[in-house]
Design an enzyme around this catalytic site. Structure first.
Site, mmCIF file in Angstrom:
data_model
loop_
_atom_site.group_PDB
_atom_site.id
_atom_site.type_symbol
_atom_site.label_atom_id
_atom_site.label_comp_id
_atom_site.label_asym_id
_atom_site.label_seq_id
_atom_site.Cartn_x
_atom_site.Cartn_y
_atom_site.Cartn_z
ATOM 1 N N LYS A 1 -14.016 1.131 -2.582
ATOM 2 C CA LYS A 1 -14.895 1.389 -1.428
ATOM 3 C C LYS A 1 -16.172 2.083 -1.889
ATOM 4 O O LYS A 1 -17.272 1.691 -1.496
ATOM 5 C CB LYS A 1 -14.177 2.275 -0.393
ATOM 6 N N GLU B 1 0.810 -1.219 0.000
ATOM 7 C CA GLU B 1 0.000 0.000 0.000
ATOM 8 C C GLU B 1 0.843 1.268 0.000
ATOM 9 O O GLU B 1 0.416 2.304 -0.486
ATOM 10 C CB GLU B 1 -0.923 0.014 1.234
ATOM 11 N N HIS C 1 9.726 -27.086 -0.127
ATOM 12 C CA HIS C 1 9.102 -28.189 -0.855
ATOM 13 C C HIS C 1 7.927 -27.721 -1.698
ATOM 14 O O HIS C 1 7.131 -28.533 -2.154
ATOM 15 C CB HIS C 1 8.651 -29.265 0.142
HETATM 16 O O1 PA5 Z 1 -2.863 1.903 6.033
HETATM 17 C C1 PA5 Z 1 -4.011 2.339 5.975
HETATM 18 O O2 PA5 Z 1 -4.285 3.507 6.242
HETATM 19 C C2 PA5 Z 1 -5.149 1.425 5.607
HETATM 20 O O3 PA5 Z 1 -4.718 0.212 5.135
HETATM 21 C C3 PA5 Z 1 -6.042 1.217 6.808
HETATM 22 O O4 PA5 Z 1 -5.294 0.724 7.880
HETATM 23 C C4 PA5 Z 1 -7.215 0.271 6.537
HETATM 24 O O5 PA5 Z 1 -7.867 0.613 5.360
HETATM 25 C C5 PA5 Z 1 -8.214 0.364 7.691
HETATM 26 O O6 PA5 Z 1 -8.650 1.680 7.837
HETATM 27 P P1 PA5 Z 1 -9.334 2.184 9.155
HETATM 28 O O7 PA5 Z 1 -8.365 2.109 10.255
HETATM 29 O O8 PA5 Z 1 -9.723 3.603 8.847
HETATM 30 O O9 PA5 Z 1 -10.520 1.309 9.389
#
Ligand code: PA5
Length: 402
Positions: free
Chosen positions: A392, A261, A282
């Site tokens: 989303k 990410e 393996h």
């Molecule tokens: O790194 C990030 O910001 C995202 O991956 C969030 O951790 C993930 O989408 C969860 O978001 P939230 O904490 O707002 O529920």
């Protein structure tokens, strides 16, 4: 505490110290330091400033239920499963798979639980839905003896917590989700689970001192970042974590999110993968050794396995061998390392003295710094995730249409 060996990444001949020195890593170093010093990014500040007293009221429950997604849960799972590989009072609800969530809810006694609902935005669909499922279960009880704690900064979940007078802990705004394990996001549930959170922060602080080093050969986060950056430019853009400690499986999951990410932007990035040694020798080693040469392997191993014993067995020629059980996996790792190097597959090794709170704090922090440096090398914002917003929006729309 942690040893970083990079020789085999350079020995295979594709990149040299000269290449490393040609990269403008000093600028990347200065840029990240500036962001950390002026508070643009806060993942370093928290390891010095977290007040652990605020977690004191959070223990004494038989079960710990953690609801969250991505950065709101993976760091907790990484440290918990590494430090307590055999415990069974933790329930992580980190998906919207009905079979998984509903089987956990069937099993866990919510009355004897502390339940964490964790979402920085407060608007994450899966976390929201899982919270509502838990709420319904609690409403069925005559009285609720457990405790619900929200760790959130806003959105629908914060409104819900305020409306119901639940305890709320917050996350510093300048700490992005996947870098938030050293805030209440990770520390509160880990404390409830009996993990020594002061040691986690101590490990991170020791690593931070090391990562302040301007000399790249003394700064494993910077050097590892530059090595992966250089190999990516040469088409070796898959980074495989090959852990010879099975309890680090969730560290691998955390690593995948952090790398994927943070760096997968504007056509850049490396693809993170997880392998568990010795068993993947393996299944995947054939591919790593003789398949497409597009991978850099990072072995993670430990000097001391927490359970071990002397063993005796006969080899294939009926000759007796006596050794420690851990020698078997240690030599399997060593043999894989030698074979990969012989086959010109770049590899790196990180050896932890032992798997514990200190070394896990150091390991996770080292990778946070590495990704920070790599974001600067690629000249991208490593701290947002704009591309995932599209899914989303579409999903909320589809659910509403239904
Ligand atoms: O790194 C990030 O910001 C995202 O991956 C969030 O951790 C993930 O989408 C969860 O978001 P939230 O904490 O707002 O529920």
């Amino acid at each position: 505490m942690l040893r970083y060996d990079y020789e085999n990444a350079l020995k295979v001949g594709e990149i040299s110290f000269e290449d490393v020195n040609k990269v403008d890593f000093y600028n990347a170093y200065l840029n990240l330091m500036e962001k950390l010093n002026n508070g643009t990014i806060g993942f370093r500040d928290v390891i010095y400033k977290e007040d652990l007293n605020k977690y004191k009221s959070l223990n004494g429950y038989e079960n710990v239920v953690v609801v969250g997604m991505g950065g709101s849960i993976l760091g907790t799972m990484a440290i918990y499963y590494a430090t307590f590989p055999f415990a069974n009072n933790a329930y992580f609800i980190d998906n919207s798979d009905p079979e998984k969530t509903l089987s956990i809810l069937k099993k866990v006694d919510l009355n004897n639980s502390i339940i964490y609902i964790i979402s920085k935005s407060g608007n994450t669909l899966e976390t929201l839905v899982n919270y509502y499922l838990i709420k319904k279960e609690i409403e069925k009880l005559n009285s609720f003896e457990g405790k619900i704690v929200f760790i959130t900064n806003g959105g629908k979940l914060k409104r819900e917590a305020e409306k119901n007078n639940y305890e709320i802990l917050s996350i510093p705004e300048n700490v992005p989700g996947r870098f938030s394990v050293f805030t209440a996001v990770g520390l509160a549930p880990l404390y409830s689970l009996g993990v020594d959170i002061s040691k986690i922060l101590e490990g991170a602080r020791v690593m931070d001192k090391i990562c302040q080093n301007e000399d790249i050969l003394k700064n494993p986060a910077l050097l590892n970042g530059v090595i992966h950056y250089l190999y990516e430019k040469k088409g070796k853009d898959i980074s495989v974590i090959m852990s010879y400690v099975e309890s680090l499986k969730y560290f691998g999951e955390w690593y995948k999110q952090l790398i994927g990410e943070s760096l997968g932007k504007k056509g850049n990035g490396i693809t993170p993968m997880l392998s568990i040694g010795a068993k993947d020798q393996h299944s995947l080693l054939q591919l790593y050794m003789d398949g497409k040469k597009d991978k850099v392997i990072t072995f993670i191993t430990t000097e001391t396995y927490r359970l071990d014993k002397e063993i005796e067995f006969e080899d294939l020629n009926d000759e007796k061998i006596s050794c420690m059980y851990s020698d078997v996996i240690k030599y399997e790792q060593k043999a894989t390392e030698i074979a990969l190097t012989n086959n010109k597959v770049p590899n790196i090794k990180i050896t932890l003295d032992e798997i514990n709170e200190m070394t896990m704090g150091a390991l996770l922090y080292m990778y946070e710094m590495q990704v920070g440096f790599m974001g600067e090398l690629y000249n991208i914002n490593a701290y947002n995730q704009p591309a995932v917003e599209e899914e989303k929006k579409i999903c909320w729309k589809l659910l509403k249409q239904k």
